[in-house]
Design a protein around this motif. Structure first.
Motif, PDB file in Angstrom:
ATOM      1  N   PHE A  56     -17.748  60.455 120.720  1.00 57.45           N
ATOM      2  CA  PHE A  56     -16.973  60.635 121.953  1.00 57.45           C
ATOM      3  C   PHE A  56     -15.507  60.336 121.628  1.00 57.45           C
ATOM      4  CE2 PHE A  56     -18.548  60.733 126.485  1.00 57.45           C
ATOM      5  CZ  PHE A  56     -17.335  61.035 127.058  1.00 57.45           C
ATOM      6  N   VAL A 110     -11.876  60.076 123.136  1.00 54.27           N
ATOM      7  CA  VAL A 110     -10.959  60.014 124.284  1.00 54.27           C
ATOM      8  C   VAL A 110      -9.606  59.440 123.846  1.00 54.27           C
ATOM      9  CG1 VAL A 110     -10.598  59.055 126.596  1.00 54.27           C
ATOM     10  CG2 VAL A 110     -12.907  59.701 125.875  1.00 54.27           C
ATOM     11  N   THR A 111      -9.663  58.320 123.104  1.00 53.72           N
ATOM     12  CA  THR A 111      -8.447  57.572 122.758  1.00 53.72           C
ATOM     13  C   THR A 111      -7.512  58.363 121.836  1.00 53.72           C
ATOM     14  OG1 THR A 111      -9.751  55.563 122.946  1.00 53.72           O
ATOM     15  CG2 THR A 111      -7.646  55.365 121.808  1.00 53.72           C
ATOM     16  N   GLY A 151      -4.499  54.729 125.181  1.00 57.33           N
ATOM     17  CA  GLY A 151      -5.664  53.869 124.991  1.00 57.33           C
ATOM     18  C   GLY A 151      -6.220  53.454 126.334  1.00 57.33           C
ATOM     19  N   SER A 152      -5.683  52.335 126.857  1.00 56.89           N
ATOM     20  CA  SER A 152      -6.133  51.857 128.172  1.00 56.89           C
ATOM     21  C   SER A 152      -5.847  52.879 129.267  1.00 56.89           C
ATOM     22  CB  SER A 152      -5.422  50.547 128.513  1.00 56.89           C
ATOM     23  OG  SER A 152      -5.721  49.579 127.541  1.00 56.89           O
ATOM     24  N   PHE A 170      -9.928  56.220 116.636  1.00 56.31           N
ATOM     25  CA  PHE A 170     -11.040  55.270 116.859  1.00 56.31           C
ATOM     26  C   PHE A 170     -12.332  55.974 117.296  1.00 56.31           C
ATOM     27  CE2 PHE A 170      -7.248  52.756 118.491  1.00 56.31           C
ATOM     28  CZ  PHE A 170      -7.197  51.808 117.477  1.00 56.31           C
ATOM     29  N   THR A 218     -15.772  56.392 117.248  1.00 55.02           N
ATOM     30  CA  THR A 218     -16.939  55.695 116.692  1.00 55.02           C
ATOM     31  C   THR A 218     -18.008  56.695 116.259  1.00 55.02           C
ATOM     32  OG1 THR A 218     -16.531  53.672 117.902  1.00 55.02           O
ATOM     33  CG2 THR A 218     -18.804  54.074 117.267  1.00 55.02           C
ATOM     34  N   HIS A 253     -14.965  54.600 112.309  1.00 58.45           N
ATOM     35  CA  HIS A 253     -14.252  54.972 113.550  1.00 58.45           C
ATOM     36  C   HIS A 253     -13.014  55.766 113.149  1.00 58.45           C
ATOM     37  CE1 HIS A 253     -16.699  51.622 115.104  1.00 58.45           C
ATOM     38  NE2 HIS A 253     -16.238  50.951 114.075  1.00 58.45           N
ATOM     39  N   ILE A 262     -12.564  44.653 123.403  1.00 64.29           N
ATOM     40  CA  ILE A 262     -11.542  45.704 123.286  1.00 64.29           C
ATOM     41  C   ILE A 262     -12.111  47.096 123.592  1.00 64.29           C
ATOM     42  CG2 ILE A 262      -9.960  46.875 121.689  1.00 64.29           C
ATOM     43  CD1 ILE A 262      -9.745  44.147 120.178  1.00 64.29           C
ATOM     44  N   TRP A 263     -13.236  47.459 122.903  1.00 68.07           N
ATOM     45  CA  TRP A 263     -13.679  48.854 123.063  1.00 68.07           C
ATOM     46  C   TRP A 263     -14.380  49.079 124.402  1.00 68.07           C
ATOM     47  CZ3 TRP A 263     -17.391  49.523 118.203  1.00 68.07           C
ATOM     48  CH2 TRP A 263     -18.471  48.677 118.320  1.00 68.07           C
ATOM     49  N   GLU A 264     -14.451  50.332 124.759  1.00 64.20           N
ATOM     50  CA  GLU A 264     -14.956  50.739 126.095  1.00 64.20           C
ATOM     51  C   GLU A 264     -14.130  50.084 127.208  1.00 64.20           C
ATOM     52  OE1 GLU A 264     -17.227  52.978 126.043  1.00 64.20           O
ATOM     53  OE2 GLU A 264     -18.193  52.722 124.099  1.00 64.20           O
ATOM     54  N   THR A 268     -10.543  47.312 127.489  1.00 68.90           N
ATOM     55  CA  THR A 268     -10.294  45.905 127.141  1.00 68.90           C
ATOM     56  C   THR A 268     -10.680  44.970 128.298  1.00 68.90           C
ATOM     57  OG1 THR A 268      -8.064  45.987 128.058  1.00 68.90           O
ATOM     58  CG2 THR A 268      -8.289  46.559 125.718  1.00 68.90           C
ATOM     59  N   GLU A 294      -8.727  43.095 129.858  1.00 70.16           N
ATOM     60  CA  GLU A 294      -7.705  43.226 130.915  1.00 70.16           C
ATOM     61  C   GLU A 294      -8.034  44.414 131.820  1.00 70.16           C
ATOM     62  OE1 GLU A 294      -6.880  42.810 127.567  1.00 70.16           O
ATOM     63  OE2 GLU A 294      -6.689  40.670 127.965  1.00 70.16           O
ATOM     64  N   LEU A 354      -8.836  44.685 135.867  1.00 70.77           N
ATOM     65  CA  LEU A 354      -8.161  45.596 136.810  1.00 70.77           C
ATOM     66  C   LEU A 354      -9.177  46.367 137.646  1.00 70.77           C
ATOM     67  CD1 LEU A 354      -5.228  47.147 134.706  1.00 70.77           C
ATOM     68  CD2 LEU A 354      -5.134  45.296 136.384  1.00 70.77           C
TER      69      LEU A 354
HETATM   70  C1  LIG Z   1     -13.681  49.737 116.582  1.00 71.48           C
HETATM   71  C2  LIG Z   1     -13.251  50.574 117.737  1.00 71.48           C
HETATM   72  C3  LIG Z   1     -14.053  51.634 118.144  1.00 71.48           C
HETATM   73  C4  LIG Z   1     -13.660  52.455 119.206  1.00 71.48           C
HETATM   74  N1  LIG Z   1     -14.416  53.548 119.552  1.00 71.48           N
HETATM   75  C5  LIG Z   1     -13.907  54.474 120.417  1.00 71.48           C
HETATM   76  C6  LIG Z   1     -14.587  55.726 120.641  1.00 71.48           C
HETATM   77  O1  LIG Z   1     -15.692  55.951 120.135  1.00 71.48           O
HETATM   78  N2  LIG Z   1     -13.988  56.636 121.424  1.00 71.48           N
HETATM   79  C7  LIG Z   1     -12.793  56.410 122.036  1.00 71.48           C
HETATM   80  O2  LIG Z   1     -12.308  57.297 122.722  1.00 71.48           O
HETATM   81  N3  LIG Z   1     -12.134  55.238 121.859  1.00 71.48           N
HETATM   82  C8  LIG Z   1     -12.667  54.262 121.066  1.00 71.48           C
HETATM   83  N4  LIG Z   1     -11.997  53.079 120.851  1.00 71.48           N
HETATM   84  C9  LIG Z   1     -10.722  52.855 121.523  1.00 71.48           C
HETATM   85  C10 LIG Z   1     -10.737  51.732 122.523  1.00 71.48           C
HETATM   86  O3  LIG Z   1     -11.432  52.103 123.682  1.00 71.48           O
HETATM   87  C11 LIG Z   1      -9.284  51.336 122.779  1.00 71.48           C
HETATM   88  O4  LIG Z   1      -8.827  50.683 121.610  1.00 71.48           O
HETATM   89  C12 LIG Z   1      -9.099  50.466 123.990  1.00 71.48           C
HETATM   90  O5  LIG Z   1      -9.389  51.152 125.171  1.00 71.48           O
HETATM   91  C13 LIG Z   1      -7.660  49.902 124.080  1.00 71.48           C
HETATM   92  O6  LIG Z   1      -6.718  50.888 123.878  1.00 71.48           O
HETATM   93  P1  LIG Z   1      -5.534  50.633 122.816  1.00 71.48           P
HETATM   94  O7  LIG Z   1      -6.143  50.158 121.554  1.00 71.48           O
HETATM   95  O8  LIG Z   1      -4.691  51.835 122.752  1.00 71.48           O
HETATM   96  O9  LIG Z   1      -4.704  49.429 123.410  1.00 71.48           O
HETATM   97  P2  LIG Z   1      -3.576  49.518 124.557  1.00 71.48           P
HETATM   98  O10 LIG Z   1      -4.053  50.345 125.687  1.00 71.48           O
HETATM   99  O11 LIG Z   1      -2.288  49.897 123.919  1.00 71.48           O
HETATM  100  O12 LIG Z   1      -3.504  48.003 125.027  1.00 71.48           O
HETATM  101  C14 LIG Z   1      -2.826  46.994 124.295  1.00 71.48           C
HETATM  102  C15 LIG Z   1      -2.930  45.689 125.086  1.00 71.48           C
HETATM  103  O13 LIG Z   1      -2.306  45.875 126.358  1.00 71.48           O
HETATM  104  C16 LIG Z   1      -3.221  45.541 127.390  1.00 71.48           C
HETATM  105  N5  LIG Z   1      -2.953  46.368 128.566  1.00 71.48           N
HETATM  106  C17 LIG Z   1      -2.836  47.724 128.641  1.00 71.48           C
HETATM  107  N6  LIG Z   1      -2.618  48.111 129.899  1.00 71.48           N
HETATM  108  C18 LIG Z   1      -2.586  46.982 130.659  1.00 71.48           C
HETATM  109  C19 LIG Z   1      -2.420  46.720 132.041  1.00 71.48           C
HETATM  110  N7  LIG Z   1      -2.225  47.694 132.930  1.00 71.48           N
HETATM  111  N8  LIG Z   1      -2.449  45.437 132.444  1.00 71.48           N
HETATM  112  C20 LIG Z   1      -2.652  44.410 131.570  1.00 71.48           C
HETATM  113  N9  LIG Z   1      -2.835  44.603 130.242  1.00 71.48           N
HETATM  114  C21 LIG Z   1      -2.813  45.880 129.796  1.00 71.48           C
HETATM  115  C22 LIG Z   1      -4.596  45.819 126.802  1.00 71.48           C
HETATM  116  O14 LIG Z   1      -5.628  45.118 127.491  1.00 71.48           O
HETATM  117  C23 LIG Z   1      -4.383  45.309 125.383  1.00 71.48           C
HETATM  118  O15 LIG Z   1      -4.516  43.908 125.360  1.00 71.48           O
HETATM  119  C24 LIG Z   1     -12.422  52.187 119.859  1.00 71.48           C
HETATM  120  C25 LIG Z   1     -11.647  51.098 119.460  1.00 71.48           C
HETATM  121  C26 LIG Z   1     -12.041  50.294 118.419  1.00 71.48           C
HETATM  122  C27 LIG Z   1     -11.180  49.150 117.992  1.00 71.48           C
END
Ligand SMILES: Cc1cc2nc3c(=O)[nH]c(=O)nc-3n(C[C@H](O)[C@H](O)[C@H](O)COP(=O)(O)OP(=O)(O)OC[C@H]3O[C@@H](n4cnc5c(N)ncnc54)[C@H](O)[C@@H]3O)c2cc1C
Length: 390
Positions: free
Chosen positions: A122, A124-125, A130-131, A155, A157, A205, A361-363, A365, A367, A371
């Motif tokens: 899947f 998406v990221t 990310g978030s 990322f 997976t 990933h 963090i995944w699926e 964070t 935070e 929300l």
């Molecule tokens: C090992 C691994 C496997 C993964 N597998 C998949 C996958 O299969 N498919 C997929 O699509 N994605 C996958 N991901 C991505 C994962 O879902 C994202 O890493 C995660 O959603 C966070 O996005 P980001 O890393 O860009 O962090 P960011 O979104 O940049 O966030 C950075 C920090 O800011 C905080 N933050 C962001 N917005 C806010 C807010 N509004 N208020 C307060 N705090 C906030 C976050 O909580 C975090 O602490 C994977 C990640 C990892 C590490």
């Protein structure tokens, strides 16, 4: 209210536990290899999962899956979570939303996954999304008979072993979020990097780029514009499963730490006799017990026809947030109880310490889960806390 497992669930738990114990025998091999296991061994473990009835547990029996309810899946995933190195990826769990495919998509994509002939991932990221997936920059532009996909995904997976990806991209000038089936072998798809992460997981990933990838109209999942809806549905299930696996991992860690505390002597006595150690053991038991109960409750509610999907989504976030953070506390204490040995990679507690970190963090964070819960509270009041009355 009856909180007992049915005889079928007792049997299911026994089968899942037996299978997880089999997986555990390969943990050190996976760790030493930095993750991956030999293909023939994975094939053997896949057959064993099928024989135990714990493969593709989230897919209906009429399509060849194990046909389990979400509650039954929680029972299984709790046992799987006890194995380190993400070995629980081997008894494959197809993305739940593949079930929304039409007959052709089911034949082409889903059924081979259930038969362990193909694998899905899947995507998406993105580097800049990310978030906040709405800031994604992947696009699908209309062309004759389909779409031209351009963008980058991170990322992903199991993307390294996947045969096809579900890629979220904005379709057309209206930028409607949409899920596309993309064959990894299609022209324009490149797996650009497989980063090394903190854990040594059996599957990676990787990062992907998509350059003018032609996707046929018939390879849109659920219709144009349905991307967020489907992704949300995937999140609800997967967040519950993370809660279940982290509860299982925490329980194994506590069992190991208890055993160590009873056997290890310092200052002429078992360390379990010291109250600072006892406090850590007790706090672990509390963290595990309450999260197990809540995760089971939400999974049970999910199976009821009258459950509101929005409230359920927030409850799944509550379970994921609470259980993953609790497991982080548990493993930190358990490693401490092991002392220097807890820092040795050949001890499961060391691996769990690294591996449980990503569950916050995944699926989404921690935070983002907060929300979602706050949003539900503000919009619909405290019903996110309530037990069903009917
Ligand atoms: C090992 C691994 C496997 C993964 N597998 C998949 C996958 O299969 N498919 C997929 O699509 N994605 C996958 N991901 C991505 C994962 O879902 C994202 O890493 C995660 O959603 C966070 O996005 P980001 O890393 O860009 O962090 P960011 O979104 O940049 O966030 C950075 C920090 O800011 C905080 N933050 C962001 N917005 C806010 C807010 N509004 N208020 C307060 N705090 C906030 C976050 O909580 C975090 O602490 C994977 C990640 C990892 C590490």
């Amino acid at each position: 209210m009856d909180m007992r497992y049915t005889p079928e669930q007792v049997d299911l738990k026994r089968r899942a536990a037996g299978y997880a114990e089999l997986l555990m025998t390969y943990e050190n091999q996976a760790e030493d290899a930095g993750g991956p296991l030999p293909k023939d061994l994975v094939a053997e473990l896949t057959r064993a999962a099928m024989k135990a009835g714990v493969y593709a547990i989230n897919m209906p029996a009429r399509w060849g899956g194990a046909g389990l309810s979400l509650l039954d899946q929680v029972i299984v995933e709790e046992e799987f979570g006890k194995a380190t190195n993400c070995l629980w990826d081997i008894p494959w769990r197809p993305a739940n939303v593949l079930a929304h495919g039409d007959e052709r998509q089911r034949e082409k994509y889903l059924l081979p996954v259930i038969r362990a002939e193909r694998f899905d991932a899947f995507a998406v990221t993105e580097p800049g999304a990310g978030s906040d997936p709405s800031s994604g920059r992947s696009t699908a532009t209309r062309t004759e008979g389909g779409w031209l996909l351009n963008g980058e995904k991170w990322f992903v997976t199991c993307g390294d072993i996947a045969d096809f990806l579900l890629v979220q991209a904005d379709a057309g000038p209206e930028r409607q979020p949409t899920l596309f089936f993309v064959d990894k072998s299609a022209e324009g798809v490149a797996m650009t990097r497989v980063p090394r992460f903190m854990h040594s997981a059996v599957n990676g990933h990787p990062e992907f780029t998509f350059t003018d990838v032609l996707v046929a109209d018939e390879d849109v999942l659920g219709g144009v514009g349905k991307g967020y809806e489907l992704t949300k549905e995937w999140f609800t299930d997967e967040r519950l499963m993370i809660a279940a696996r982290t509860v299982g991992a925490a329980e194994r860690a506590l069992q190991l730490a208890r055993g160590w505390a009873l056997g290890r002597e310092q200052f002429g006595s078992r360390i379990a006799d010291y109250q600072m150690i006892q406090a850590m053991l007790a706090d672990c038991a509390v963290d595990i017990a309450v999260n197990r109960a809540y995760t089971h409750q939400v999974a049970w509610e999910a199976g009821r026809p009258d459950t509101d999907p929005k409230t359920l989504h927030a409850k799944a976030s509550t379970a994921k947030l609470a259980a993953s953070e609790a497991a982080g506390r548990v493993i930190d204490r358990c490693l401490q109880i092991f002392g220097g040995r807890g820092y040795d990679r050949s001890y499961p507690v060391e691996r769990m310490y690294r591996e449980l970190r990503v569950d916050r963090i995944w699926e989404g964070t921690s935070e983002i889960q907060r929300l979602i819960i706050a949003n539900e509270l503000i919009k619909r009041g405290t019903r996110v806390l309530a037990l069903p009355t009917r």
